[in-house]
Design a protein around this motif. Structure first.
Motif: not given
Length: 549
Positions: A350-359
């Motif tokens: 799952v994408q964290y907000e509008n970044s390329d960090v993911y859950f």
């Protein structure tokens, strides 16, 4: 007759004598004056009594104030004495604690010295390189060319084949899903060592992450440990995902945070908006009776969807597809009729907000990782930014820079040592983190190809220092020097640094095993490199080495 006249005269005389106007009595007003005096005396007595009571009350108040002042002075004096005693005990306790800690470290070093045998084989933190014969440049260059490059030549072809098949599989998955009720699956992305070109251990495994989103009108609201809310220290690096309707304010009303009484009603939200049927939220893969996304439910849904998608397209391929590992729900294996196989991981995120960090729903954990409180806690992966950082820095390094070569050699040596003595607390992700820190710390010219030997020693010494201090910080979390070109979220840069070696403090047996494995690797390094430089085995006999990304 004379007697009668005498009597009359006597009566008249008596009347004249007793008449008050003729002969007033001197003590005639005495009774009246006496009562007045007595009344005045009583009034005076009452006045004096009241004055006496007032004076006695004032004296009592003065005595009470004096006693209170004396008591407060005694309390202050006692508190000062108690504080002095407490400070003395605190200082004494700190001294005792420091002495115990120093004794413990000396005792541990003594044990390692005793088990090391000869002086050249001492495995003492801080002196791990004493007595270690490091390979020369020519030996390292020959080893890298024959052992590393000779076995990684087909990685590009394997990546291309896996990505093409994964795209076809996901397209089939979208066709079998209900677009109005099921999760919406996006295109996959490759991360990890296979896509950063430093994977050396066989079997080669491609790691692919698949972002997904809820169907309309729902959306995901994420919450991380560094978003301002209190998270236990054991949950640093994790977060939760709440499933909400689009436009729903999950933070603006206390009715979502506070349990209202039966006779209370929120004027902003009706009961129909704040409560949803349990079956509806479970259909959205939430944990039972909550709005939080459940990682286990997501993996079950994803496995079922992948199975349905494969059944739809299996006739197009001349191989079989199956789930390979029970402890890794996203691990898939392609089996050819010839007996060969290709493994890859397909993991929903799952994408964290509008970044390329993911859950990430499932993260490969080492023996150090503790069980999470519930499956609603998701680990955050920064794999996309790690790959971008390596690509960005590589543009500034000399041609044929040695940073990837150092990581490949170190990963090979550690994996080989683990195959001989058993697994340790170190993972390939720890080794990559060491390289990322050194890439940022050292100037570009230090990574020239002819400096392979020096940079490999730097990585080993940096890792040895981190093991000694039980501190290896995550490269991105709490790092204010991340290049702005990456567009990395500022919230993670301002967060407290995340210590990847924190579990070593709680698991001393794993820590000792890890340190012993590291020192054994240093002692065997030259022999292993010489062995694989002279003779390269035809088949790799090592089992699957799980790698985190």
């Amino acid at each position: 007759m004379p007697v009668g006249i005498f009597r009359v005269c006597l009566v008249v005389l008596a009347a004249i004598v007793n008449h008050p106007l003729i002969f007033p009595r001197e003590n005639g007003t005495v009774p009246e004056n006496t009562e007045e005096i007595i009344q005045k005396m009583k009034e005076r007595e009452e006045t004096l009594r009241l004055e006496q009571l007032r004076l006695e009350q004032e004296i009592a108040e003065q005595e009470a104030i004096q006693k209170a002042l004396e008591k407060s002075a005694e309390v202050v004096k006692e508190s000062k004495e108690e504080k002095v005693r407490w400070d003395m005990w605190t200082a004494l306790s700190m001294v005792i604690f420091l002495l115990i800690e120093l004794w413990r470290q000396d005792f541990q070093e003594g044990i390692w010295q005793d088990t090391g045998g000869e002086e050249d084989d001492m495995a003492v933190l801080g002196r791990a390189f004493k007595g270690v014969a490091f390979p020369d440049k020519a030996t390292l260059a020959s080893f890298y060319e024959k052992r590393i490059l000779g076995t990684t030549g087909d990685m590009a072809r394997m990546r291309e084949m896996v990505e093409g098949f994964a795209d076809d599989l996901l397209e089939a998955l979208r066709s079998v899903c209900n677009r109005d009720a099921d999760m919406e699956v996006e295109d996959c992305m490759g991360v990890g060592s296979m896509y950063e070109n430093w994977r050396v251990r066989k079997p080669f495994v491609c790691d692919l992450i698949v972002p997904f989103a809820p169907p309309e009108p729902y959306c995901f609201r994420s919450q991380t440990w560094c978003s301002g809310d209190s998270f236990p220290s054991a949950e640093q690096g994790y977060g939760t995902i709440k499933v909400c309707r689009a436009g729903e304010d999950v933070t603006g009303c206390i009715c979502d945070k506070t349990k209202l009484g039966e006779d209370m009603l929120c004027l902003l939200h009706s009961q129909a908006n704040t409560t949803r049927p349990s079956s509806e939220m479970e259909d959205l893969l939430c944990f039972k009776n909550t709005q939080y996304l459940d990682a286990n439910q997501v993996m079950k849904w994803f496995q079922i969807a992948v199975t349905k998608a494969w059944n739809r397209i299996s006739h197009k391929y001349e191989f079989d597809l199956s789930f390979s590992l029970l402890d890794s729900p996203g691990a898939l294996k392609i089996k050819f009729r010839s007996g060969k196989s290709i493994a890859f991981n397909l993991t929903p995120v799952v994408q964290y907000e509008n970044s390329d960090v993911y859950f990430i729903s499932h993260f490969p954990r080492s023996s150090l990782a503790a069980d999470l409180p519930s499956s609603t806690h998701w680990f955050l992966t920064f794999a996309v930014y790690e790959r971008r950082f390596i690509q960005l820095v590589s543009k500034t390094l000399p041609a044929n820079a040695c940073h990837v070569s150092c990581l490949q050699i170190l990963s090979f040596l550690h994996g080989k040592q683990c195959s001989l003595t058993g697994p340790s607390g170190l993972t390939n992700y720890h080794l990559k983190t060491v390289m990322l820190h050194l890439l940022q710390a050292r100037p570009s010219q230090d990574w020239a190809p002819e400096k392979l030997e020096a940079r490999l020693q730097d990585m080993l010494k940096f890792l040895e220092k981190c093991l000694h201090e039980k501190k290896l910080y995550h490269f991105f979390i709490g790092n204010g020097k991340v290049p702005a070109e990456l567009g990395f979220p500022i919230i993670f840069q301002r967060a407290e640094p995340l210590n990847l070696f924190r579990p070593f403090v709680l698991h001393r047996d794993v820590y000792r095993k890890t340190v012993d494995t590291f020192h054994e690797m240093l002692r065997n390094m030259t022999a292993l490199i010489n062995e694989y430089t002279v003779h390269i085995p035809l088949a790799q006999t090592n089992g699957i080495h799980k790698e985190s990304f």
